[in-house]
Scaffold this motif. Structure first.
Motif, PDB file in Angstrom:
ATOM      1  N   GLU A  10      -0.054 -14.179  -0.931  1.00  0.00           N
ATOM      2  CA  GLU A  10       0.327 -12.841  -1.359  1.00  0.00           C
ATOM      3  C   GLU A  10      -0.949 -12.071  -1.639  1.00  0.00           C
ATOM      4  O   GLU A  10      -1.846 -12.570  -2.319  1.00  0.00           O
ATOM      5  CB  GLU A  10       1.206 -12.923  -2.606  1.00  0.00           C
ATOM      6  CG  GLU A  10       1.831 -11.622  -2.983  1.00  0.00           C
ATOM      7  CD  GLU A  10       2.894 -11.773  -4.069  1.00  0.00           C
ATOM      8  OE1 GLU A  10       3.024 -10.821  -4.858  1.00  0.00           O
ATOM      9  OE2 GLU A  10       3.569 -12.820  -4.110  1.00  0.00           O
ATOM     10  N   PHE A  12      -2.512  -7.899  -2.319  1.00  0.00           N
ATOM     11  CA  PHE A  12      -2.362  -6.446  -2.422  1.00  0.00           C
ATOM     12  C   PHE A  12      -3.456  -5.804  -1.582  1.00  0.00           C
ATOM     13  O   PHE A  12      -4.629  -6.171  -1.692  1.00  0.00           O
ATOM     14  CB  PHE A  12      -2.475  -5.968  -3.879  1.00  0.00           C
ATOM     15  CG  PHE A  12      -2.446  -4.472  -3.976  1.00  0.00           C
ATOM     16  CD1 PHE A  12      -1.231  -3.796  -3.919  1.00  0.00           C
ATOM     17  CD2 PHE A  12      -3.620  -3.750  -4.057  1.00  0.00           C
ATOM     18  CE1 PHE A  12      -1.205  -2.405  -3.962  1.00  0.00           C
ATOM     19  CE2 PHE A  12      -3.600  -2.359  -4.106  1.00  0.00           C
ATOM     20  CZ  PHE A  12      -2.389  -1.688  -4.063  1.00  0.00           C
ATOM     21  N   GLU A 101       3.917  -0.251  -2.413  1.00  0.00           N
ATOM     22  CA  GLU A 101       3.628  -0.137  -3.838  1.00  0.00           C
ATOM     23  C   GLU A 101       2.977   1.211  -4.085  1.00  0.00           C
ATOM     24  O   GLU A 101       2.593   1.907  -3.143  1.00  0.00           O
ATOM     25  CB  GLU A 101       2.741  -1.293  -4.303  1.00  0.00           C
ATOM     26  CG  GLU A 101       3.483  -2.627  -4.257  1.00  0.00           C
ATOM     27  CD  GLU A 101       2.822  -3.723  -5.060  1.00  0.00           C
ATOM     28  OE1 GLU A 101       1.760  -3.487  -5.681  1.00  0.00           O
ATOM     29  OE2 GLU A 101       3.382  -4.833  -5.063  1.00  0.00           O
ATOM     30  N   ARG A 106       1.892  -4.532  -0.685  1.00  0.00           N
ATOM     31  CA  ARG A 106       1.886  -5.948  -1.025  1.00  0.00           C
ATOM     32  C   ARG A 106       2.277  -6.699   0.241  1.00  0.00           C
ATOM     33  O   ARG A 106       3.330  -6.460   0.816  1.00  0.00           O
ATOM     34  CB  ARG A 106       2.887  -6.238  -2.140  1.00  0.00           C
ATOM     35  CG  ARG A 106       3.039  -7.704  -2.398  1.00  0.00           C
ATOM     36  CD  ARG A 106       2.574  -8.225  -3.722  1.00  0.00           C
ATOM     37  NE  ARG A 106       2.046  -7.308  -4.684  1.00  0.00           N
ATOM     38  CZ  ARG A 106       0.826  -7.431  -5.243  1.00  0.00           C
ATOM     39  NH1 ARG A 106       0.035  -8.421  -4.905  1.00  0.00           N
ATOM     40  NH2 ARG A 106       0.413  -6.570  -6.149  1.00  0.00           N
TER      41      ARG A 106
END
Length: 152
Positions: A10, A12, A101, A106
């Motif tokens: 994961e 950002f 976001e 993300r």
């Protein structure tokens, strides 16, 4: 045999979701950040982004060229790409999920496999997570590449 999650990443990325999706999806743009990617060879001769599209993904990792037969199973821009790969090791799944976001995107990437036999099930158990480090490095390169650009 059951599907085994190899890893989940994961990240950002401070870039618009449409841009991040485009750099995950477009073969020419993948070359700009993914050092393993050589090419995708499409059955139809050109990149088509519709479920059912079949292609061979060619990657060069260290001194080895790897070819994997792929089927695009789900395609929902700019939120999701799901592919199935077929090799002697088994049936592999790569899933990209993108979420908008406030100030970026993300990105969630999952890799899993259904091993073809007991030998590959054991190998997967022992070494399956090692791919996470290679892919994490590539996702970080994508993040770095996109965050250095101005998309306004």
């Amino acid at each position: 045999m059951e599907e085994k999650l190899l890893f989940r990443l994961e990240e950002f990325i401070a870039a618009p979701i449409d841009v991040v999706f485009d750099y995950l999806d477009d073969d020419e743009k993948i070359r700009l950040w993914n050092e393993f990617f050589v090419e995708n060879i499409y059955e139809s001769g050109k990149q088509e982004n519709i479920p059912g599209t079949k292609f061979t993904s060619v990657q060069h990792i260290e001194k080895k060229t790897i070819k994997v037969d792929i089927v695009l199973t789900e395609y929902d821009p700019p939120n999701k790409i799901i592919m199935e790969g077929y090799s002697k090791e088994g049936k592999a799944f790569t899933r990209y999920y993108l979420y908008r976001e406030y100030d970026g995107t993300r990105l969630v990437m999952e890799s899993s496999i259904i091993p073809s036999n007991l030998f590959y099930r054991i190998i997967t158990k022992l070494f399956g997570g090692l791919g996470k480090f290679m892919y994490k490095e590539q996702v970080e390169k994508l993040k770095e590449y996109l965050e250095m650009r101005d998309f306004d």
